[in-house]
Motif scaffolding. Structure first.
Motif, PDB file in Angstrom:
ATOM      1  N   MET A   1       0.832  -1.201   0.000  1.00 53.74           N
ATOM      2  CA  MET A   1       0.000   0.000   0.000  1.00 53.74           C
ATOM      3  C   MET A   1       0.870   1.256   0.000  1.00 53.74           C
ATOM      4  O   MET A   1       2.020   1.223   0.359  1.00 53.74           O
ATOM      5  CB  MET A   1      -0.943  -0.009   1.201  1.00 53.74           C
TER       6      MET A   1
ATOM      7  N   THR B   1       1.591   5.084   1.313  1.00 55.14           N
ATOM      8  CA  THR B   1       1.274   6.049   2.352  1.00 55.14           C
ATOM      9  C   THR B   1       1.875   7.384   1.950  1.00 55.14           C
ATOM     10  O   THR B   1       2.644   7.474   1.000  1.00 55.14           O
ATOM     11  CB  THR B   1       1.862   5.638   3.699  1.00 55.14           C
ATOM     12  N   ARG B   2       1.506   8.399   2.735  1.00 58.21           N
ATOM     13  CA  ARG B   2       2.025   9.720   2.371  1.00 58.21           C
ATOM     14  C   ARG B   2       3.546   9.763   2.510  1.00 58.21           C
ATOM     15  O   ARG B   2       4.232  10.427   1.756  1.00 58.21           O
ATOM     16  CB  ARG B   2       1.365  10.804   3.206  1.00 58.21           C
ATOM     17  N   VAL B   3       4.110   9.018   3.491  1.00 55.67           N
ATOM     18  CA  VAL B   3       5.566   9.051   3.632  1.00 55.67           C
ATOM     19  C   VAL B   3       6.248   8.389   2.459  1.00 55.67           C
ATOM     20  O   VAL B   3       7.351   8.746   2.087  1.00 55.67           O
ATOM     21  CB  VAL B   3       6.040   8.357   4.918  1.00 55.67           C
ATOM     22  N   GLU B   4       5.574   7.407   1.846  1.00 56.34           N
ATOM     23  CA  GLU B   4       6.183   6.700   0.727  1.00 56.34           C
ATOM     24  C   GLU B   4       6.478   7.680  -0.402  1.00 56.34           C
ATOM     25  O   GLU B   4       7.473   7.549  -1.103  1.00 56.34           O
ATOM     26  CB  GLU B   4       5.240   5.608   0.256  1.00 56.34           C
TER      27      GLU B   4
ATOM     28  N   LEU C   1       9.382  10.467   1.098  1.00 55.24           N
ATOM     29  CA  LEU C   1      10.769  10.107   1.352  1.00 55.24           C
ATOM     30  C   LEU C   1      11.563   9.996   0.056  1.00 55.24           C
ATOM     31  O   LEU C   1      11.029   9.592  -0.968  1.00 55.24           O
ATOM     32  CB  LEU C   1      10.830   8.747   2.066  1.00 55.24           C
TER      33      LEU C   1
ATOM     34  N   ARG D   1      15.709   5.007  -1.897  1.00 56.65           N
ATOM     35  CA  ARG D   1      16.888   4.456  -1.250  1.00 56.65           C
ATOM     36  C   ARG D   1      18.153   4.788  -2.034  1.00 56.65           C
ATOM     37  O   ARG D   1      18.145   4.797  -3.260  1.00 56.65           O
ATOM     38  CB  ARG D   1      16.766   2.927  -1.170  1.00 56.65           C
TER      39      ARG D   1
ATOM     40  N   ARG E   1       5.857 -11.145  -4.093  1.00 62.82           N
ATOM     41  CA  ARG E   1       5.977 -11.725  -2.755  1.00 62.82           C
ATOM     42  C   ARG E   1       6.985 -12.880  -2.761  1.00 62.82           C
ATOM     43  O   ARG E   1       7.760 -13.033  -1.814  1.00 62.82           O
ATOM     44  CB  ARG E   1       4.607 -12.215  -2.270  1.00 62.82           C
TER      45      ARG E   1
ATOM     46  N   LEU F   1      10.294 -11.320  -2.530  1.00 60.87           N
ATOM     47  CA  LEU F   1      10.544 -10.860  -1.159  1.00 60.87           C
ATOM     48  C   LEU F   1      10.949 -12.044  -0.277  1.00 60.87           C
ATOM     49  O   LEU F   1      11.872 -11.941   0.537  1.00 60.87           O
ATOM     50  CB  LEU F   1       9.267 -10.250  -0.575  1.00 60.87           C
TER      51      LEU F   1
END
Lengths: 335, 244
Positions: A1, A3-6, A9, A12, A210, A213
């Protein structure tokens, strides 16, 4: 999902130094080689060879990284893949001999698919029968997998004889494309494309799915993957099948590259493959990719500039890389 | 404490690790809906108990029953899928994966529930801040937060948490205590925590079991242990005074 931080930021930070190695080595070789056309030919030949090595080595690095299994038997699947193509090629001779790139590609893809299916199935049997009893026992792994490699080689000799078998390239893959003084063999371009497709597919699977991962997590800490509710042994079997199938694919590409098969061809290439896996960082697909290209272009330049040093160039390269980064170009966290 | 049947019951559990006989007949009941603290000195067998429950080490004798099923011989993934989440002593985070990927992997049933994630961000704001960073670069406290967040990313019946305060600064421990209080309030789940820090244990525990030499030597309500200094002294020794 998301989010606003995604979104907020920064991405990487990537470790770019190893990626720059191949272009830096190529640029450094340019003044030494002298002729631009020779340099381009050497570089492209090296990249094509590197792609084939990557296809072969990527399966091994995954098996090594995830399962902690030192599988010398990987070489057997290279040979079996190539011999499967040689056995099935006559039945596709119409497609192979046609002077049509499309028909030749269909033949190549069919041979690749069949070779991967055969080596995948054999890989599953190899993992269940040979590997499973020796998990976490490195010395025994070396012994039984080398044993498996020798047995496979002897079976090939018993079936096909010890002689060299010719695997002619499909018609449209022969010859070179010429741009001024620069000649590029067509099959090498195909090898580059196949290698890039495999690399892109592996990166996509590892980064975006997945299963990917789970594989990356399993390379780091298999016990914790199990504690999260995933059967790592099933994952092991799947990765081993994929690794064997990739070796089979590499065998087909390698066989067509040499246009000749020998029973020991898998064993012969394993030293190079292990050097690539160590240089790249055990279990790292990105490291394996860069390591493959690096090993191949360095071997090509050295073979041209100082043929007597060609044999030792890869060992020297590995030593230099390990002096710089003792766990390889892209070390995986647990190792 | 609940009067219902215990969620988890260990009966005479023995565990060997190689030649070493670590658990020597552990009897333990973990009541439903309560937070049980498992205390004891180093080497008493607390971590081995949690690992045996998770099937990471198999019991050589005795039985482990969870929610009515005998899980003694089950494989670890099947135990996890039965509804037990585990936070190991070393936190077990995947250092090469991002915070987001660590949590995605723990959410077995599909995409992460947005409301649940907001709740977790409320408990551990640092995880929102470092959402896309590789977990390996987090501080020790942040890694511990991530390992607990990973366990609670989906509802589970039982949480096994091994020394959540180990090596953490007092300020982080206070934050952890607040998070556990919130966890107890916000979810109808059962928690078994291995702990050395009695201050932490008594502030959170409903029930307590004390281990020594591979056995449970005391079990009861935490309030009873907190009120009885002689019992504390006898069970937990001098180390307790330092923790108070």
């Amino acid at each position: 999902m998301t989010t606003r931080v995604e979104q907020a930021l920064p991405p990487r930070r990537r470790d770019l130094a190893p990626i720059l190695l191949v272009p830096l080595v190529a640029l450094a070789a340019l003044p030494l080689v002298g002729s631009l056309s020779t340099w381009v030919t050497l570089t492209l030949a090296g990249l094509a060879m590197g792609m084939i090595i990557f296809i072969i080595a990527s399966g091994l690095t995954l098996v090594f990284g995830l399962m902690d299994v030192l599988n010398f038997g990987h070489g057997a699947f290279i040979s079996i893949g190539a011999y499967t193509a040689a056995v099935l090629a006559p039945s596709l001779s119409g497609l192979i001999r046609a002077d049509s790139l499309a028909l030749n590609l269909i033949a190549l893809l069919a041979l690749i698919a069949l070779a991967m299916a055969v080596t995948g199935v054999l890989g599953y049997a190899f993992e269940r029968i040979i590997i499973m009893p020796v998990y976490r026992q490195h010395l025994k792994q070396i012994l039984v997998t080398i044993g498996g490699l020798i047995v496979a080689e002897q079976i090939i000799i018993a079936v096909f004889g010890p002689v060299l078998i010719v695997l002619p390239l499909p018609t449209a893959f022969r010859g070179s494309l010429v741009f001024g003084d620069i000649a590029i063999e067509r099959y090498r371009l195909i090898a580059v494309v196949v290698g890039l497709v495999i690399f892109a597919a592996m990166v996509l699977i590892l980064d975006r799915t997945r299963i990917g991962l789970l594989i990356r997590a399993g390379v780091e800490n298999g016990e914790m993957v199990e504690a999260l509710g995933y059967h790592i042994r099933r994952l092991f079997a799947g990765v081993f099948i994929a690794g064997s199938a990739l070796a089979g694919l590499g065998g087909v590409m390698w066989g067509f590259y040499r246009e000749a098969l020998t029973p020991g061809m898998g064993m012969d290439v394993m030293v190079l493959v292990f050097i690539v896996v160590v240089i790249g960082g055990l279990g790292s697909v990105g490291g394996c990719f860069i390591g493959s290209l690096l090993v191949a272009v360095v071997a090509n330049y050295t073979g041209f500039l100082a043929p007597k040093l060609a044999l030792g160039s890869n060992i020297l390269l590995m030593a230099l890389i390990l002096l710089w980064r003792s766990r390889g170009l892209y070390p995986v966290a647990k190792r | 404490m609940s009067e219902r049947a215990p969620l988890l019951t260990l009966n005479g559990v023995n565990t060997h690790i190689g030649p070493y006989h670590i658990l020597q007949g552990v009897d333990l009941e973990v009541p439903r809906g309560a937070l049980t603290m498992l205390l004891g000195r180093n080497g008493a067998g607390k971590t081995t108990t949690l690992r045996t429950i998770m099937g990471l080490w198999h019991a050589s004798a005795g039985s482990v029953r969870f929610d009515g099923a005998d899980i003694t011989a089950w494989a670890t993934p099947d135990i996890a899928r039965a509804g037990i989440a585990y936070v190991p002593e070393n936190m077990g985070i995947f250092a090469d994966l991002t915070v987001r990927e660590n949590l995605l992997l723990a959410a077995r049933s599909g995409p992460i529930d947005a409301a649940r994630l907001r709740w977790i961000f409320g408990l551990f704001p640092a995880l929102e801040k470092f959402w896309l960073l590789a977990a390996g670069v987090l501080s020790g406290g942040q890694k511990q937060m991530l390992s607990i967040a990973r366990a609670i990313i989906e509802p589970r019946k039982l949480f096994l948490i091994d020394e959540p305060t180990k090596g953490l600064a007092p300020a982080i421990i206070a934050n952890m205590i607040a998070a556990f209080h919130e966890l107890k309030k916000s979810s109808d789940t059962t928690i078994l925590v291995v702990e050395q820090n009695f201050l932490f244990a008594k502030s959170l525990g409903d029930a307590v079991a004390v281990m020594d030499n591979g056995r449970v030597v005391h079990a009861g309500a935490m309030t009873a242990l907190v009120a009885d200094r002689d019992l504390q002294q006898r069970l937990l020794g001098l180390s307790l005074d330092r923790n108070q």
